[in-house]
Motif scaffolding. Sequence first.
Motif, PDB file in Angstrom:
ATOM      1  N   SER A   2      51.051  17.979  88.781  1.00  0.00           N
ATOM      2  CA  SER A   2      49.630  18.002  88.422  1.00  0.00           C
ATOM      3  C   SER A   2      49.095  19.429  88.517  1.00  0.00           C
ATOM      4  CB  SER A   2      48.838  17.065  89.330  1.00  0.00           C
ATOM      5  OG  SER A   2      49.230  17.205  90.667  1.00  0.00           O
ATOM      6  N   ILE A   4      46.709  21.494  89.424  1.00  0.00           N
ATOM      7  CA  ILE A   4      45.562  21.743  90.295  1.00  0.00           C
ATOM      8  C   ILE A   4      44.815  23.004  89.867  1.00  0.00           C
ATOM      9  CG2 ILE A   4      44.913  22.216  92.685  1.00  0.00           C
ATOM     10  CD1 ILE A   4      46.359  19.660  92.504  1.00  0.00           C
ATOM     11  N   LEU A   5      45.615  24.017  89.543  1.00  0.00           N
ATOM     12  CA  LEU A   5      45.067  25.343  89.290  1.00  0.00           C
ATOM     13  C   LEU A   5      44.209  25.392  88.038  1.00  0.00           C
ATOM     14  CD1 LEU A   5      46.582  25.901  91.631  1.00  0.00           C
ATOM     15  CD2 LEU A   5      48.156  27.356  90.370  1.00  0.00           C
ATOM     16  N   LEU A 127      41.610  20.229 102.206  1.00  0.00           N
ATOM     17  CA  LEU A 127      42.749  20.522 101.332  1.00  0.00           C
ATOM     18  C   LEU A 127      42.588  21.884 100.644  1.00  0.00           C
ATOM     19  CD1 LEU A 127      43.277  16.979  99.720  1.00  0.00           C
ATOM     20  CD2 LEU A 127      44.681  18.049 101.497  1.00  0.00           C
ATOM     21  N   ARG A 130      43.487  24.743 102.818  1.00  0.00           N
ATOM     22  CA  ARG A 130      44.933  24.932 102.930  1.00  0.00           C
ATOM     23  C   ARG A 130      45.487  25.618 101.683  1.00  0.00           C
ATOM     24  NH1 ARG A 130      47.035  19.163 104.403  1.00  0.00           N
ATOM     25  NH2 ARG A 130      49.049  20.061 103.809  1.00  0.00           N
ATOM     26  N   VAL A 131      44.992  25.214 100.523  1.00  0.00           N
ATOM     27  CA  VAL A 131      45.425  25.880  99.286  1.00  0.00           C
ATOM     28  C   VAL A 131      45.096  27.368  99.363  1.00  0.00           C
ATOM     29  CG1 VAL A 131      44.964  26.149  96.810  1.00  0.00           C
ATOM     30  CG2 VAL A 131      45.266  23.872  97.776  1.00  0.00           C
ATOM     31  N   ARG A 132      43.909  27.659  99.830  1.00  0.00           N
ATOM     32  CA  ARG A 132      43.513  29.063  99.891  1.00  0.00           C
ATOM     33  C   ARG A 132      44.417  29.844 100.839  1.00  0.00           C
ATOM     34  NH1 ARG A 132      40.241  32.224 102.881  1.00  0.00           N
ATOM     35  NH2 ARG A 132      39.204  30.499 103.939  1.00  0.00           N
ATOM     36  N   ASN A 134      47.484  29.297 101.435  1.00  0.00           N
ATOM     37  CA  ASN A 134      48.735  29.540 100.721  1.00  0.00           C
ATOM     38  C   ASN A 134      48.597  30.659  99.694  1.00  0.00           C
ATOM     39  OD1 ASN A 134      50.117  27.490 102.082  1.00  0.00           O
ATOM     40  ND2 ASN A 134      49.616  25.931 100.550  1.00  0.00           N
ATOM     41  N   ILE A 135      47.510  30.606  98.960  1.00  0.00           N
ATOM     42  CA  ILE A 135      47.312  31.561  97.871  1.00  0.00           C
ATOM     43  C   ILE A 135      46.991  32.970  98.368  1.00  0.00           C
ATOM     44  CG2 ILE A 135      45.711  32.114  95.988  1.00  0.00           C
ATOM     45  CD1 ILE A 135      47.924  30.110  95.319  1.00  0.00           C
TER      46      ILE A 135
ATOM     47  N   ALA B 112      50.708  27.040  95.790  1.00  0.00           N
ATOM     48  CA  ALA B 112      49.387  26.610  96.253  1.00  0.00           C
ATOM     49  C   ALA B 112      49.484  25.339  97.091  1.00  0.00           C
ATOM     50  CB  ALA B 112      48.462  26.380  95.063  1.00  0.00           C
ATOM     51  N   LEU B 113      50.456  24.504  96.738  1.00  0.00           N
ATOM     52  CA  LEU B 113      50.585  23.208  97.406  1.00  0.00           C
ATOM     53  C   LEU B 113      51.673  23.187  98.479  1.00  0.00           C
ATOM     54  CD1 LEU B 113      50.166  20.921  94.275  1.00  0.00           C
ATOM     55  CD2 LEU B 113      48.461  21.460  96.022  1.00  0.00           C
ATOM     56  N   LYS B 114      52.083  24.336  98.883  1.00  0.00           N
ATOM     57  CA  LYS B 114      53.110  24.434  99.924  1.00  0.00           C
ATOM     58  C   LYS B 114      52.634  23.701 101.183  1.00  0.00           C
ATOM     59  CE  LYS B 114      56.121  28.223 100.791  1.00  0.00           C
ATOM     60  NZ  LYS B 114      56.179  29.694 100.894  1.00  0.00           N
ATOM     61  N   GLY B 115      53.493  22.849 101.697  1.00  0.00           N
ATOM     62  CA  GLY B 115      53.149  22.110 102.907  1.00  0.00           C
ATOM     63  C   GLY B 115      52.370  20.832 102.650  1.00  0.00           C
ATOM     64  N   PHE B 116      52.069  20.567 101.376  1.00  0.00           N
ATOM     65  CA  PHE B 116      51.345  19.347 101.036  1.00  0.00           C
ATOM     66  C   PHE B 116      52.325  18.187 100.850  1.00  0.00           C
ATOM     67  CE2 PHE B 116      46.874  20.306  99.539  1.00  0.00           C
ATOM     68  CZ  PHE B 116      46.818  21.554 100.124  1.00  0.00           C
ATOM     69  N   THR B 117      51.924  17.017 101.279  1.00  0.00           N
ATOM     70  CA  THR B 117      52.708  15.831 100.946  1.00  0.00           C
ATOM     71  C   THR B 117      52.355  15.449  99.510  1.00  0.00           C
ATOM     72  OG1 THR B 117      51.008  14.247 101.588  1.00  0.00           O
ATOM     73  CG2 THR B 117      52.511  14.999 103.326  1.00  0.00           C
ATOM     74  N   GLU B 120      48.908  14.003  99.415  1.00  0.00           N
ATOM     75  CA  GLU B 120      47.840  14.992  99.543  1.00  0.00           C
ATOM     76  C   GLU B 120      47.609  15.721  98.227  1.00  0.00           C
ATOM     77  OE1 GLU B 120      47.952  16.389 104.222  1.00  0.00           O
ATOM     78  OE2 GLU B 120      49.441  17.201 102.835  1.00  0.00           O
ATOM     79  N   ALA B 121      48.696  16.088  97.585  1.00  0.00           N
ATOM     80  CA  ALA B 121      48.582  16.791  96.308  1.00  0.00           C
ATOM     81  C   ALA B 121      47.866  15.918  95.291  1.00  0.00           C
ATOM     82  CB  ALA B 121      49.963  17.180  95.795  1.00  0.00           C
TER      83      ALA B 121
END
Lengths: 150, 150
Positions: A2, A4-5, A127, A130-132, A134-135, B112-117, B120-121
């Motif tokens: 998916s 997201i970005l 959520l 957390r994305v931020r 990572n980015i 961006a979704l590193k660590g996401f299940t 969650e994604a």
Amino acid sequence: MSDILREIGMIARALDSISNIEFKEYDLTKGQYLYIVRICEHPGIIQEKLAEMIKVDRTTAARAIKKLELHGFIEKKADENNKKIKKIYPTVKGESIYPFIKRENDHSNHMALKGFTETEAETLYYLLQRVRGNIDKEWEFVKKGNKRKY
Amino acid sequence: MSDILREIGMIARALDSISNIEFKEYDLTKGQYLYIVRICEHPGIIQEKLAEMIKVDRTTAARAIKKLELHGFIEKKADENNKKIKKIYPTVKGESIYPFIKRENDHSNHMALKGFTETEAETLYYLLQRVRGNIDKEWEFVKKGNKRKY
DNA sequence: CGATTTTTGTTGTATTTGCAACAAAATGCA
DNA sequence: TGCATTTTGTTGCAAATACAACAAAAATCG
């Protein structure tokens, strides 16, 4: 996967566009509201950190700040112990528009979350943070001239 | 209230910045990748719709597309039934870089979704789509010259 | 301490971005 | 049908954005 970005990009451009249109009323040109809120919330911040915070090029921040100073929204002060840095503070004029910017942002947040339950809104915020996180790392990596492998 | 929008703004700027740096390798200048993906995914689209889709000013889209045409990434074709519109299609060159753009975007999504299940994604995607739906209306409202009340 | 690297800030230049204002085709409606 | 409105596209400006290249202060490290 998916995308997201793509969603995030669309939302961000739409909101930035709305804000820029609405803040013209306060004589703020494109993007300036971003700097003012951060400076009001972190008085004494230096422009290097501001750029990092906003996620914009150092030179873009430098020029935006110069313009804000020219128009009397903020002021730069030399540091006593460090001759290299210039601490940035909002002026009275800068402080005075902060509430209006906040109010607009709050309204946009509110509209963005229309139909959301309290829990959903909190989940989204959690959520996104957390994305931020990572980015953030990716951005610094690439901005410093490194090359991602994939 | 949690400031969803600030998070989204930071993430979007960081990612856009990364993409722009990485796509220079393919001779794409700032923002052009946005148009190419949409045109490849919606061949025959007109620029008015593209601007709406990307959430960018009509004139900005017009110029970006003109440049993409000039550089041979896309082509405009007149419509038989409607003399006003120009349908946009990717050229072979345009098609050929689409996979590279996708790959980069996929990588960024992944990071961006590193660590996401998985859940969650999916939740994030679902919530973001709803936010976008809400914001879409606001954007069109303001872009058309209307004034929000708050 | 002294040399090297990092941090912080600036300016030159090219480019994108977006508002305003215009034009022409298409559409809606009385 | 005819007129008003909307849609779609363009160009002229003014401004933001970012890369490159530079300079100077500070920090690191042998």
